[in-house]
Scaffold this active site. Sequence first.
Site, PDB file in Angstrom:
ATOM      1  CE  LYS A  96      13.182  -5.975   5.970  1.00  0.00           C
ATOM      2  NZ  LYS A  96      13.891  -5.533   4.885  1.00  0.00           N
ATOM      3  CD  GLU A 118       5.811 -10.129   9.929  1.00  0.00           C
ATOM      4  OE1 GLU A 118       4.963 -10.112  11.131  1.00  0.00           O
ATOM      5  OE2 GLU A 118       6.344  -8.338   9.824  1.00  0.00           O
ATOM      6  CB  SER A 383      18.376   0.291   3.768  1.00  0.00           C
ATOM      7  OG  SER A 383      17.964   0.427   2.825  1.00  0.00           O
TER       8      SER A 383
HETATM    9  C1  LIG Z   1      13.287  -4.202   4.063  1.00  0.00           C
HETATM   10  C2  LIG Z   1      13.823  -3.555   3.548  1.00  0.00           C
HETATM   11  C3  LIG Z   1      14.089  -1.748   4.012  1.00  0.00           C
HETATM   12  C4  LIG Z   1      13.011  -1.790   4.837  1.00  0.00           C
HETATM   13  O1  LIG Z   1      12.730  -1.517   5.787  1.00  0.00           O
HETATM   14  P1  LIG Z   1      12.960  -0.325   6.940  1.00  0.00           P
HETATM   15  O2  LIG Z   1      12.680  -1.292   8.594  1.00  0.00           O
HETATM   16  O3  LIG Z   1      11.972   0.571   6.355  1.00  0.00           O
HETATM   17  O4  LIG Z   1      13.942  -0.153   7.217  1.00  0.00           O
HETATM   18  C5  LIG Z   1      14.818  -0.699   3.659  1.00  0.00           C
HETATM   19  N1  LIG Z   1      15.875  -1.213   2.497  1.00  0.00           N
HETATM   20  C6  LIG Z   1      15.931  -2.716   2.169  1.00  0.00           C
HETATM   21  C7  LIG Z   1      17.592  -2.884   2.076  1.00  0.00           C
HETATM   22  C8  LIG Z   1      15.162  -4.000   2.686  1.00  0.00           C
HETATM   23  O5  LIG Z   1      14.816  -5.076   2.796  1.00  0.00           O
END
Ligand SMILES: *Cc1c(COP(=O)(O)O)cnc(C)c1O
Length: 401
Positions: A96, A118, A383
């Site tokens: 993020k 938000e 992610s």
């Molecule tokens: C917020 C989040 C997501 C989902 O958000 P996307 O916009 O779909 O990438 C995925 N993995 C993690 C670790 C997150 O914090």
Amino acid sequence: MQQKPYLKEYPNAEGFFGKFGGSFVPDAVKKAMDEINVAYDLIAQNSDFITELRKIRKHFQGRPTPIYFAHNLTKKYGGAGIYLKREDLNHTGAHKLNHCMGEALLAKFMGKKKLIAETGAGQHGVAIATAAAYFGLECEIHMGEVDIAKEHPNVIRMKILGAKVIPVSFGAKTLKEAVDSAFEAYLQDLDNSIYAIGSVVGPHPFPKMVRDFQAIIGVESREQFLEMTGELPDIVTACVGGGSNAMGIFSGFIDDCVELVGIEPLGLGSKLGQHAASLSYGSEGVMHGFNSIILKDSNGEPAPVYSVASGLDYPSVGPEHAYLNAIKRTKVATISDKEAIDAFFELSKNEGIIPAIESSHAVAYALKIAPELKGKKILVNLSGRGDKDIDFIVEKYGYGE
Ligand SMILES: *Cc1c(COP(=O)(O)O)cnc(C)c1O
């Protein structure tokens, strides 16, 4: 920034990917979005901005993040090679920050004083609060009271970072109300502030801008994978909530002959209310200012959604995913809560990496298909890291024996 042919062409000037996307907002907001769009187009070509963002990526965020060959899991599952793009090693522990730093830098260039956002589980709130601290901007995070009670550590983090957390006490007191509240605050202060959207969603230009800021994942991945293996991966996969980490890695391979698979959360099952698999079960509609694919109830309103991963439970999806899925450039698959939890423990115990429960959905998909794909290579976008999830998981599922 040098871009691949597809990325240059999509979205069009009005923010449409085919029929998806656009900007369905009141006139005052439309005007503010147009200003952001003009400013973004300017700075995306501006060498000072590009240099500054590169410096931030390297010295503050800790980029490039590595690609790791998951040798134990590859051996155990006995098929395709499994590789992980380690976004969990990005500062603050997830992808993020890639777009939050970009959005905050843009705010700074536009002379704005304040970031408004938000947050649901608090991940986006923490990343925005981090970016605000870096740039010396004010920061106001709107969060439902139910989520504030549930996500205590992230609330503390935001406050330590200097953000003001605004409790939202109407309706269901969760993400949707937090969006409404943040939007209201933004309307009151359009000149001074920027509404920093947390994924590739919202009105134009956010789906494009957030994708471009996240594209660093794809750029690095393509280069690293080639260097590591001499080839491109056969399959690239990522979990999809709003879709920002997925668009980030997909964009690096969009013009290549590489299969791109977005993973949606199947939660407890395929009945409405049990999952948040918008692309898999939804239909076309406008929500939060853009046209996409939405999970609707019998009245055509956004349906209640569920996933064990709070970062994935959103009843719509970024418009670019809706488009790429419609033209069959990308595929979607679903992974249940149980499969994601199993993958969470598999990766932890076999490789020494504790993944976010969101990311575990993509890992689960790789483990599911790997045995049948000997000789192929799968690249998973990891992610985020799982520190935020461990208390909840251990309480509910034990230690995964
Ligand atoms: C917020 C989040 C997501 C989902 O958000 P996307 O916009 O779909 O990438 C995925 N993995 C993690 C670790 C997150 O914090």
